[in-house]
Write a protein that holds these residues in place. Structure first.
Motif, PDB file in Angstrom:
ATOM      1  N   LYS A  66       0.842  -1.196   0.000  1.00  0.00           N
ATOM      2  CA  LYS A  66       0.000   0.000   0.000  1.00  0.00           C
ATOM      3  C   LYS A  66       0.874   1.242   0.000  1.00  0.00           C
ATOM      4  N   TYR A  67       0.539   2.205  -0.863  1.00  0.00           N
ATOM      5  CA  TYR A  67       1.295   3.452  -0.904  1.00  0.00           C
ATOM      6  C   TYR A  67       1.001   4.272   0.348  1.00  0.00           C
ATOM      7  N   THR A  68       2.037   4.890   0.895  1.00  0.00           N
ATOM      8  CA  THR A  68       1.847   5.725   2.072  1.00  0.00           C
ATOM      9  C   THR A  68       1.223   7.059   1.679  1.00  0.00           C
ATOM     10  N   ASP A  69       0.657   7.740   2.651  1.00  0.00           N
ATOM     11  CA  ASP A  69       0.076   9.061   2.394  1.00  0.00           C
ATOM     12  C   ASP A  69       1.134  10.018   1.850  1.00  0.00           C
ATOM     13  N   ASN A  70       2.362   9.889   2.370  1.00  0.00           N
ATOM     14  CA  ASN A  70       3.440  10.770   1.920  1.00  0.00           C
ATOM     15  C   ASN A  70       3.808  10.492   0.459  1.00  0.00           C
ATOM     16  N   GLN A  71       3.862   9.219   0.088  1.00  0.00           N
ATOM     17  CA  GLN A  71       4.167   8.867  -1.304  1.00  0.00           C
ATOM     18  C   GLN A  71       3.099   9.419  -2.250  1.00  0.00           C
ATOM     19  N   ILE A  72       1.848   9.231  -1.880  1.00  0.00           N
ATOM     20  CA  ILE A  72       0.758   9.709  -2.723  1.00  0.00           C
ATOM     21  C   ILE A  72       0.763  11.229  -2.818  1.00  0.00           C
ATOM     22  N   SER A  73       1.018  11.883  -1.692  1.00  0.00           N
ATOM     23  CA  SER A  73       1.070  13.350  -1.682  1.00  0.00           C
ATOM     24  C   SER A  73       2.176  13.868  -2.603  1.00  0.00           C
ATOM     25  N   THR A  74       3.365  13.264  -2.520  1.00  0.00           N
ATOM     26  CA  THR A  74       4.494  13.680  -3.371  1.00  0.00           C
ATOM     27  C   THR A  74       4.197  13.428  -4.844  1.00  0.00           C
ATOM     28  N   HIS A  75       3.664  12.252  -5.113  1.00  0.00           N
ATOM     29  CA  HIS A  75       3.338  11.888  -6.490  1.00  0.00           C
ATOM     30  C   HIS A  75       2.365  12.890  -7.117  1.00  0.00           C
ATOM     31  N   TYR A  76       1.282  13.192  -6.410  1.00  0.00           N
ATOM     32  CA  TYR A  76       0.271  14.078  -6.984  1.00  0.00           C
ATOM     33  C   TYR A  76       0.713  15.543  -6.979  1.00  0.00           C
ATOM     34  N   SER A  77       1.598  15.894  -6.074  1.00  0.00           N
ATOM     35  CA  SER A  77       2.161  17.249  -6.110  1.00  0.00           C
ATOM     36  C   SER A  77       2.970  17.438  -7.391  1.00  0.00           C
ATOM     37  N   ASN A  78       3.794  16.437  -7.715  1.00  0.00           N
ATOM     38  CA  ASN A  78       4.581  16.488  -8.952  1.00  0.00           C
ATOM     39  C   ASN A  78       3.685  16.448 -10.182  1.00  0.00           C
ATOM     40  N   PHE A  79       2.668  15.617 -10.115  1.00  0.00           N
ATOM     41  CA  PHE A  79       1.759  15.475 -11.247  1.00  0.00           C
ATOM     42  C   PHE A  79       1.017  16.788 -11.514  1.00  0.00           C
ATOM     43  N   ASN A  80       0.510  17.395 -10.467  1.00  0.00           N
ATOM     44  CA  ASN A  80      -0.189  18.676 -10.612  1.00  0.00           C
ATOM     45  C   ASN A  80       0.729  19.752 -11.164  1.00  0.00           C
ATOM     46  N   ARG A  81       1.973  19.719 -10.748  1.00  0.00           N
ATOM     47  CA  ARG A  81       2.949  20.703 -11.238  1.00  0.00           C
ATOM     48  C   ARG A  81       3.102  20.592 -12.761  1.00  0.00           C
ATOM     49  N   TYR A  82       3.239  19.367 -13.249  1.00  0.00           N
ATOM     50  CA  TYR A  82       3.382  19.166 -14.696  1.00  0.00           C
ATOM     51  C   TYR A  82       2.101  19.535 -15.441  1.00  0.00           C
ATOM     52  N   LEU A  83       0.968  19.172 -14.889  1.00  0.00           N
ATOM     53  CA  LEU A  83      -0.292  19.453 -15.571  1.00  0.00           C
ATOM     54  C   LEU A  83      -0.560  20.953 -15.672  1.00  0.00           C
ATOM     55  N   LYS A  84      -0.226  21.672 -14.611  1.00  0.00           N
ATOM     56  CA  LYS A  84      -0.401  23.132 -14.652  1.00  0.00           C
ATOM     57  C   LYS A  84       0.481  23.750 -15.726  1.00  0.00           C
ATOM     58  N   ARG A  85       1.713  23.261 -15.793  1.00  0.00           N
ATOM     59  CA  ARG A  85       2.646  23.808 -16.787  1.00  0.00           C
ATOM     60  C   ARG A  85       2.207  23.465 -18.211  1.00  0.00           C
ATOM     61  N   LEU A  86       1.792  22.239 -18.415  1.00  0.00           N
ATOM     62  CA  LEU A  86       1.297  21.845 -19.738  1.00  0.00           C
ATOM     63  C   LEU A  86       0.086  22.681 -20.134  1.00  0.00           C
ATOM     64  N   SER A  87      -0.815  22.884 -19.204  1.00  0.00           N
ATOM     65  CA  SER A  87      -2.017  23.665 -19.473  1.00  0.00           C
ATOM     66  C   SER A  87      -1.668  25.097 -19.864  1.00  0.00           C
ATOM     67  N   GLU A  88      -0.735  25.706 -19.132  1.00  0.00           N
ATOM     68  CA  GLU A  88      -0.328  27.090 -19.409  1.00  0.00           C
ATOM     69  C   GLU A  88       0.392  27.204 -20.746  1.00  0.00           C
TER      70      GLU A  88
END
Length: 417
Positions: A241-263
């Protein structure tokens, strides 16, 4: 008419699961429902051994508006189910029926009666080869003892005639047919009818059928994400099972890329969810983007770019020659990485590495320069072999649902309509 009843057999344990199951196969279901005068949907989950009885609100089913000739039934005990089956000649449709220990009695009862069991597996993608969890206890209990052994037992009892064999399995994966014809051991099994499925029939996938119907307009408007259920309970027997910290880091990075791609691409990001996924949870994770459920196909049609981990929904993007990115992330387990890599290799897809810093603009010019965004003629060449193997035959434009109907009418309904 040989057979009177066409019945879809379901094993949905909740309203959410029922809705997800119908949604996944809605196109094919709609086509079959229009063909026959009376169609029943029978949910058998409450008959599973050692299982808590469910109480599904029928309204969830009727919200799909499948027609006035449709009925939904659920049985609370075997006596009622047996009384229902008595005297009926039934063609039973499933999209993958239960092979667990708790399903054995259901399969046995169905085998006693005159039911021609037909399976439809036309999603149009390869099956992932999942490796069991590294923990030895979990590997034995959850993978071998619970899953693999129960499937083999169900298959073995079908071959012996104790359980009913599946009459036809309609598949869009041509490798299934090739393996049965070319493998030495399967040739021997075929000779002596040592299969739990009597016949495989190759058809075009439901995604191909949908696209041929021109149900949606094709655009290049959005960046569409097919998000993954990282801690989905059904996969925890294969990974930690992924830890809360792993999931938080993963989605933080993912959101960062998606925002940049969108812009940089000037495109809106749409997050699409698996029918079983938690909408409220993902809405919090992707708070800057629109999150949608049950409309994945519609938004793939409108996509400029599709980003995914692993999902059969990617089939639509392949047929439509959409640009597709795979995902890399340090937290992903071996099973998920292997599946992502397999898709990437087969389709020649670029990766979006979420753990790497963004060092340049992610606009169309740079993405094309790096070979990440490709022209349609290159995409067609990259996707050609995958389409032929899993999705649609180049020499057969017959819709998959039409082949299903023709075979059912020819064998069981005498083309009475």
């Amino acid at each position: 008419m040989k057979y009177k009843y066409l019945i879809f057999f379901l094993l949905s344990k909740s309203e959410k699961e029922l809705k997800a199951s119908i949604s996944s196969h809605l196109f094919t279901i709609n086509k079959l429902c229009r063909e026959y005068e009376e169609v029943l949907f029978v949910n058998l989950h409450s008959l599973k051994l050692f299982t808590k009885k469910n109480d599904i609100n029928e309204k969830v089913f009727y919200d799909f508006n499948l027609g006035n000739n449709i009925r939904f039934l659920s049985f609370s005990n075997y006596l009622k189910f047996i009384n229902f089956l008595k005297g009926k000649k039934i063609v039973g449709i499933s999209f993958g029926f239960g092979t667990g220990y708790t399903d054995l009695l259901i399969n046995f009862i169905m085998g006693i009666f005159d039911i021609k069991h037909i399976q439809i597996q036309n999603a149009g993608h390869h099956q992932s080869n999942l490796n069991p969890a590294p923990n030895i206890f979990k590997k034995f209990v959850f993978f071998y003892l619970r899953d693999r052994l129960s499937r083999k037992l169900t298959s073995f009892l079908s071959i012996l005639g104790i359980l009913q064999k599946i009459q036809i399995r309609f598949v869009s994966n041509s490798k299934s047919i090739i393996f049965r014809k070319d493998n030495f051991f399967t040739k021997i099994r075929s000779k002596y009818n040592l299969f739990s499925v009597k016949e495989l029939i190759l058809i075009n996938s439901r995604s191909y059928d949908t696209i041929k119907e021109n149900l949606f307009n094709t655009e290049k408007k959005y960046i569409v994400v097919l998000d993954e259920q990282l801690n989905d309970p059904q996969y925890l027997r294969f990974r930690k099972k992924y830890t809360d910290n792993q999931i938080s880091t993963h989605y933080s990075n993912f959101n960062r890329y998606l925002k940049r791609l969108s812009e940089d691409l000037h495109k809106e990001v749409i997050i699409t969810l698996h029918p079983y996924d938690d909408y409220d949870d993902k809405k919090k994770i992707f708070k800057d983007f629109q999150v949608i459920k049950y409309r994945t196909r519609e938004f793939i049609y409108k996509a400029y770019l599709v980003i995914f981990f692993e999902s059969s929904a990617i089939t639509d993007a392949v047929i439509l020659n959409k640009n597709i990115f795979s995902i890399k992330s340090n937290i992903l387990d071996k099973n998920l990485v292997d599946t992502i890599d397999r898709y990437a290799k087969e389709l020649n897809l670029p990766y979006l590495d979420l753990d790497q810093p963004i060092t340049e603009k992610l606009d169309e010019i740079n993405l094309k320069k790096r070979g990440l965004i490709k022209p349609e003629e290159i995409l067609k060449e990259n996707y050609k072999n995958h389409l032929e193997k899993y999705i649609c035959r180049q020499n057969d434009e017959t819709p998959g649902y039409r082949k299903i109907i023709e075979e059912l009418n020819k064998r069981y309904f005498q083309n009475d309509k």
